[in-house]
Scaffold this active site. Structure first.
Site, mmCIF file in Angstrom:
data_model
loop_
_atom_site.group_PDB
_atom_site.id
_atom_site.type_symbol
_atom_site.label_atom_id
_atom_site.label_comp_id
_atom_site.label_asym_id
_atom_site.label_seq_id
_atom_site.Cartn_x
_atom_site.Cartn_y
_atom_site.Cartn_z
ATOM 1 N N HIS A 199 0.822 -1.213 0.000
ATOM 2 C CA HIS A 199 0.000 0.000 0.000
ATOM 3 C C HIS A 199 0.853 1.258 0.000
ATOM 4 O O HIS A 199 2.080 1.214 0.131
ATOM 5 C CB HIS A 199 -0.935 -0.004 1.222
ATOM 6 C CG HIS A 199 -0.238 0.032 2.549
ATOM 7 N ND1 HIS A 199 0.295 1.181 3.093
ATOM 8 C CD2 HIS A 199 0.011 -0.955 3.453
ATOM 9 C CE1 HIS A 199 0.829 0.915 4.265
ATOM 10 N NE2 HIS A 199 0.692 -0.378 4.517
ATOM 11 N N CYS A 215 3.202 -5.221 6.524
ATOM 12 C CA CYS A 215 2.775 -4.694 5.234
ATOM 13 C C CYS A 215 3.951 -4.053 4.499
ATOM 14 O O CYS A 215 4.952 -3.684 5.104
ATOM 15 C CB CYS A 215 1.656 -3.675 5.412
ATOM 16 S SG CYS A 215 0.059 -4.411 5.865
#
Length: 240
Positions: A199, A215
């Site tokens: 992301h 992440c």
């Protein structure tokens, strides 16, 4: 019989001037206080906007039945204070490089040790991006596929993350709507059925560090570029 003498005209004019001067000073003082208060509010709002959030964009947390100021939202993967970019910080530009790993074109290869992500172009080439990766204890490796793609994704911190943050005396909201103040940034690629994502971030200076809960972070500019290239179903390989 006692005669009272009126004060000289000059004395009366002096008294009038003193009273007028006092009122003028009070008016100037009030104006100065109002101006100082306005300047303080304006400076505070500007500082907050520069730090990555807008003081007007508070979020309602239905689970907690509370309004959450953006300053307490933290990052998607950690709860470090929003400290602004270092003076010498500048983004690492994406670059087409030679790549000998025999993976199908469209594959995404994440090298956490190198802190780089490779989008395989084929014919021995790949597009290389700088990334932020999992901090110590949160690094992982594996193989999966892109299961979904979202523009300006909502952020719903996992229960485990919220509990971990609560143990430190802080709190995370149950939900943050997508937008410029959202910690997930402009785009997100979801990895299989895991909680991991590739992301963007509203704090691009964190890219290149190991500071997430697993992440993979890119600058918003880079995640928008990768999002346009990557397809749902493409393989993702994460290597330590």
């Amino acid at each position: 019989m006692t005669t009272r003498l009126a004060p000289p005209a000059c004395s009366r004019s002096v008294a009038v001037r003193i009273k007028t001067g006092t009122r003028s000073a009070l008016r100037m003082r009030r104006r100065f206080v109002l101006f100082a208060a306005f300047a303080f509010v304006a400076a505070s709002a500007a500082a907050q906007t520069r730090s990555g959030y807008d003081p007007r964009s508070w979020t309602y947390d239905e689970a907690a039945n509370a309004v959450i100021p953006p300053s307490s939202l933290g990052q998607a993967d950690d709860t470090e204070e929003d400290e602004g970019p270092p003076p010498s910080w500048s983004p690492v530009p994406k670059q087409v490089v030679r790549y000998s790993d025999l993976q199908p074109a469209g594959s995404i290869i994440v090298n956490t040790g190198e802190r780089r992500l490779y989008y395989v172009l084929g014919n021995g080439k790949a597009l290389r991006y700088a990334i932020g990766v999992g901090k110590e204890g949160f690094a992982w490796a594996g193989r999966d596929k892109i299961s979904d793609k979202k523009e300006w994704p909502d952020w719903r911190p996992p229960r485990e993350m919220r509990s971990r943050v609560a143990a430190t005396g802080k709190s995370l909201p149950a939900h943050v709507a997508g937008g410029p103040n959202n910690p997930l940034g402009a785009r997100a690629l979801y990895i299989g059925n895991t909680l991991y994502r590739i992301h963007g971030t509203n704090q691009p200076w964190t890219v290149g560090n190991a500071n997430s809960s697993g992440c993979i972070r890119l600058t918003n500019e880079d995640i928008i570029d990768l999002y346009a290239r990557a397809q749902v179903g493409a393989q993702v390989i994460v290597r330590q």
